[in-house]
Structures are given as structure tokens and as C-alpha cells.
Design a protein around this motif. Structure first.
Motif, PDB file in Angstrom:
ATOM      1  N   PHE A  25      31.888  77.488   1.247  1.00 43.51           N
ATOM      2  CA  PHE A  25      32.546  76.178   1.101  1.00 43.51           C
ATOM      3  C   PHE A  25      33.206  76.009  -0.269  1.00 43.51           C
ATOM      4  O   PHE A  25      33.588  74.897  -0.629  1.00 43.51           O
ATOM      5  N   ASP A  26      33.285  77.100  -1.013  1.00 44.81           N
ATOM      6  CA  ASP A  26      33.971  77.084  -2.298  1.00 44.81           C
ATOM      7  C   ASP A  26      33.421  75.986  -3.217  1.00 44.81           C
ATOM      8  O   ASP A  26      34.168  75.179  -3.789  1.00 44.81           O
ATOM      9  N   LEU A  27      32.104  75.957  -3.312  1.00 46.70           N
ATOM     10  CA  LEU A  27      31.438  74.929  -4.124  1.00 46.70           C
ATOM     11  C   LEU A  27      31.272  75.418  -5.559  1.00 46.70           C
ATOM     12  O   LEU A  27      31.123  76.627  -5.789  1.00 46.70           O
ATOM     13  N   PRO A  28      31.264  74.520  -6.514  1.00 47.39           N
ATOM     14  CA  PRO A  28      31.036  74.929  -7.900  1.00 47.39           C
ATOM     15  C   PRO A  28      29.673  75.588  -8.041  1.00 47.39           C
ATOM     16  O   PRO A  28      28.719  75.188  -7.359  1.00 47.39           O
ATOM     17  N   PRO A  29      29.547  76.618  -8.902  1.00 47.11           N
ATOM     18  CA  PRO A  29      28.256  77.293  -9.092  1.00 47.11           C
ATOM     19  C   PRO A  29      27.186  76.258  -9.450  1.00 47.11           C
ATOM     20  O   PRO A  29      27.464  75.303 -10.174  1.00 47.11           O
ATOM     21  N   GLY A  30      26.002  76.459  -8.894  1.00 44.53           N
ATOM     22  CA  GLY A  30      24.898  75.571  -9.231  1.00 44.53           C
ATOM     23  C   GLY A  30      24.802  74.340  -8.349  1.00 44.53           C
ATOM     24  O   GLY A  30      23.837  73.590  -8.429  1.00 44.53           O
ATOM     25  N   THR A  31      25.802  74.115  -7.480  1.00 43.45           N
ATOM     26  CA  THR A  31      25.713  72.962  -6.573  1.00 43.45           C
ATOM     27  C   THR A  31      24.430  73.088  -5.743  1.00 43.45           C
ATOM     28  O   THR A  31      24.131  74.163  -5.218  1.00 43.45           O
ATOM     29  N   ALA A  32      23.675  71.983  -5.679  1.00 43.34           N
ATOM     30  CA  ALA A  32      22.371  72.029  -5.014  1.00 43.34           C
ATOM     31  C   ALA A  32      22.534  72.108  -3.495  1.00 43.34           C
ATOM     32  O   ALA A  32      22.965  71.151  -2.865  1.00 43.34           O
ATOM     33  N   VAL A  33      22.241  73.258  -2.931  1.00 40.89           N
ATOM     34  CA  VAL A  33      22.343  73.428  -1.477  1.00 40.89           C
ATOM     35  C   VAL A  33      21.059  74.041  -0.902  1.00 40.89           C
ATOM     36  O   VAL A  33      21.017  74.389   0.279  1.00 40.89           O
ATOM     37  N   GLU A  34      20.016  74.113  -1.739  1.00 38.31           N
ATOM     38  CA  GLU A  34      18.785  74.797  -1.315  1.00 38.31           C
ATOM     39  C   GLU A  34      18.129  74.131  -0.104  1.00 38.31           C
ATOM     40  O   GLU A  34      17.436  74.784   0.671  1.00 38.31           O
ATOM     41  N   ALA A  35      18.353  72.810   0.059  1.00 37.88           N
ATOM     42  CA  ALA A  35      17.696  72.090   1.160  1.00 37.88           C
ATOM     43  C   ALA A  35      18.083  72.690   2.514  1.00 37.88           C
ATOM     44  O   ALA A  35      17.283  72.684   3.452  1.00 37.88           O
ATOM     45  N   TYR A  36      19.292  73.237   2.626  1.00 35.28           N
ATOM     46  CA  TYR A  36      19.724  73.809   3.910  1.00 35.28           C
ATOM     47  C   TYR A  36      18.883  75.030   4.248  1.00 35.28           C
ATOM     48  O   TYR A  36      18.516  75.258   5.397  1.00 35.28           O
ATOM     49  N   LEU A  37      18.607  75.804   3.234  1.00 35.27           N
ATOM     50  CA  LEU A  37      17.800  77.007   3.436  1.00 35.27           C
ATOM     51  C   LEU A  37      16.374  76.619   3.828  1.00 35.27           C
ATOM     52  O   LEU A  37      15.766  77.226   4.709  1.00 35.27           O
ATOM     53  N   THR A  38      15.865  75.570   3.183  1.00 36.67           N
ATOM     54  CA  THR A  38      14.509  75.102   3.509  1.00 36.67           C
ATOM     55  C   THR A  38      14.444  74.671   4.973  1.00 36.67           C
ATOM     56  O   THR A  38      13.499  75.011   5.687  1.00 36.67           O
ATOM     57  N   ALA A  39      15.461  73.942   5.413  1.00 30.34           N
ATOM     58  CA  ALA A  39      15.484  73.493   6.820  1.00 30.34           C
ATOM     59  C   ALA A  39      15.470  74.689   7.749  1.00 30.34           C
ATOM     60  O   ALA A  39      14.754  74.714   8.756  1.00 30.34           O
ATOM     61  N   ALA A  40      16.250  75.708   7.409  1.00 30.90           N
ATOM     62  CA  ALA A  40      16.334  76.900   8.254  1.00 30.90           C
ATOM     63  C   ALA A  40      14.995  77.629   8.280  1.00 30.90           C
ATOM     64  O   ALA A  40      14.525  78.050   9.339  1.00 30.90           O
ATOM     65  N   ARG A  41      14.367  77.749   7.116  1.00 28.39           N
ATOM     66  CA  ARG A  41      13.087  78.474   7.049  1.00 28.39           C
ATOM     67  C   ARG A  41      11.995  77.729   7.802  1.00 28.39           C
ATOM     68  O   ARG A  41      11.214  78.324   8.531  1.00 28.39           O
TER      69      ARG A  41
END
Ligand SMILES: Nc1ncnc2c1ncn2[C@@H]1O[C@H](COP(=O)(O)OP(=O)(O)OP(=O)(O)O)[C@@H](O)[C@H]1O
Length: 277
Positions: free
Chosen positions: A243-259
Motif C-alpha cells: 500500500f506504499d505506506l511510510p516506513p514505520g506505519t503501524a500495521v501490526e494489528a493485521y498480522l495479529t488478526a491473521a495469526r
């Protein structure tokens, strides 16, 4: 095992530009495949090809092993249903008629009583029973989306008297829905997959994509950038790149949902091959 949907080497060209380029995808029975990607990545184009409403320049589409072109329209309507993004049809009818029209001519040997039961169940799943007598054009955007969802659920349930192993194609099913109805819509899609059918869904909400999908296809500029488990495709660095997001943009929650969701999935769920290979 024959895939319910098998798309191979799909290329769509309009005006000399490839909207989709060499994309392959297999949806097995019992799985929900999420399709993610930026605006304009080609998601709706791919859904239109899967639905048979858009012919690719190259590539093949088969449903349950039979090329899409060999399906009669009526048989196809018993086999698969499509929730499209925009409300192209004006539907100047009452809500119950809109849903009933969805199953008109579908199925075999259904009594009027059974059809009414299907109608009621579909409206109930979409939380639209209280809207049944309302005129469709007077509904809010989210209410209309729920009625369209009820319509395709009714279509598929009626069609199930003819075809098992059905395919549900959803293009942004969560558009316009509040949180309660987003959860209900994704739960209904998940339940449909769990019954042994297949779901292909464009999901902009990456939390929902991670939580409900068995596998995720990430499209980027018309190409399959990633395909795999939600945990792989929705890893933070990949999401930032996609999604061409700036480095460091908080997206970890998506990974948590997947896990979190992965722990609750049957191990056999998933696709057999990786179209990004
Ligand atoms: N009929 C058309 N003629 C020309 N270009 C088109 C046509 N339909 C779609 N496109 C272009 O093809 C690309 C892919 O469109 P598509 O609707 O598949 O994207 P999408 O991933 O679904 O986007 P969004 O997330 O915004 O819904 C876009 O750049 C779009 O402008």
C-alpha cells in the motif's frame, strides 16, 4: 481434488493497457480467499472475470472443472452468486421482492413454502427482516448492501437443490456496513466456506481479510504480488510495501488478526498452489 474456481494466466487488456496481467488463482472447497490491494490494483476486474461478466484477453477460467464458457447461464446462476460493488440495478421493488427475484428460476422442486423459508433465512442472516416490506430505493446504503447480500444468499440456497460445491464471489461485501453487520457478513461468508463451498472476496479491511481468509491474494498494478496464508501476506513489511505506506506505519494489528484466526482454522484449508510463483 478439483478446485471450485480455477483461474489460469488471466490477462485483461482495455485500451492497450493491461488491467490484469497473468494472474492465476485456485479456490478449493472449504476455503475463503481474500483479495487485497490498493485502489486500481485490478481486484474488481479479476472478480468480473471470475464471475464471467468480463472476458479476459488471455487465460482460462473453470468452475468445478468446466470452462466458464461451457456453463449455461441458468446452470451458472445455480452454481455461483456474485455481489457486485455498485448497485447498477435500481430495483424499484419492495425488499422481499428484491430477494425473491434473486432466487427466481433458481433451484429445482422447491415448494412455495420452502422458498419462503429460504427468503426468511436470507433476510435474517443479513439482519433485514424488519426491512422486508420497505421499498428498496428508500433504504440507506448499508441497508441496501445487506439486502443484496440476502439476495445472493437466497440465490445460492435455492441453487443448492441443483448444485453443490458452490462459489460465492464478493466484491467489497463490507462496503457501507457498520461493525455489527461487517462481522455478520464475514461470518456468513466464512460459514458458507466451512460448509464445503468456496468464497472469493475482495476485502479492503485488512483486519477482516486476515481474520476470515484461509489464503490471501495481494494484487499490485494488475499482477499477483503475493499469495499465501494471511500471516504471510499480511506481514507488516509486505503490507507497507503493498500500500506504499511510510516506513514505520503501524500495521501490526493485521498480522495479529491473521495469526489469531489461523489457530482456529482446520489445517487442510487453503489453496493448492501459489499463483505468484
Ligand atoms: N472499462 C475500463 N476502461 C479503462 N480502464 C478501466 C476500466 N475498468 C477499470 N479500469 C482501470 O483498471 C484498473 C483496475 O480497476 P479495478 O476496478 O479492477 O480496481 P480495484 O482494485 O477494484 O480498485 P478499487 O479498490 O478502487 O475498487 C484501474 O486503474 C481502473 O481505472
Amino acid at each position: 481434488m478439483t478446485p471450485i474456481l480455477d483461474m489460469n494466466g488471466i490477462t485483461v487488456t482495455i485500451g492497450g493497457r493491461n488491467l490484469i496481467e497473468d494472474v492465476s488463482l485456485t479456490c478449493m472447497a472449504g476455503t475463503l480467499t481474500g483479495v487485497v490491494g490498493a485502489n486500481g490494483a485490478g481486484k474488481s476486474t479479476l472478480m468480473a472475470v471470475a464471475a464471467g461478466t468480463l472476458k479476459p484477453r488471455r487465460g482460462s477460467v473453470a468452475i468445478d472443472g468446466r470452462p466458464l464458457g461451457q456453463w449455461r447461464l441458468a446452470a451458472l446462476a445455480d452454481k455461483r452468486a456474485v455481489l457486485i460493488q455498485s448497485d447498477a440495478l435500481a430495483f424499484p421493488f419492495a425488499v422481499h421482492e428484491v430477494v425473491q427475484l434473486g432466487m427466481d428460476g433458481r433451484g429445482r422442486g422447491l415448494t412455495e413454502r420452502r422458498r419462503l423459508a429460504i427468503l426468511e433465512r436470507a433476510l435474517s442472516v443479513a439482519d433485514a427482516i424488519h426491512l422486508a416490506a420497505r421499498l428498496y430505493p428508500t433504504l440507506s446504503g448499508g441497508e441496501r448492501q445487506r439486502v443484496r447480500l440476502a439476495r445472493i444468499l437466497a440465490q445460492l440456497e435455492a441453487g443448492r437443490t441443483v448444485h453443490d460445491r458452490q462459489l460465492l464471489i464478493l466484491d467489497e461485501p463490507l462496503a457501507g456496513l457498520d461493525l455489527k453487520h461487517q462481522v455478520a457478513a464475514m461470518a456468513a461468508a466464512r460459514a458458507f466456506a466451512d460448509e464445503g463451498h468456496a468464497v472469493l472476496a475482495v476485502v479492503h479491511d485488512l483486519w477482516a481479510a486476515g481474520h476470515y481468509s484461509d489464503c490471501v491474494l495481494a494484487l499490485q498494478n494488475g499482477r499477483a504480488a503475493e499469495f499465501g496464508s494471511p500471516e504471510t501476506v499480511l506481514a507488516p513489511e509486505r503490507v507497507r510495501t503493498l500500500f506504499d505506506l511510510p516506513p514505520g506505519t503501524a500495521v501490526e494489528a493485521y498480522l495479529t488478526a491473521a495469526r489469531d484466526a489461523a489457530g482456529r482454522r482446520p489445517p487442510q484449508a487453503g489453496s493448492e498452489r501459489n499463483p505468484a510463483d
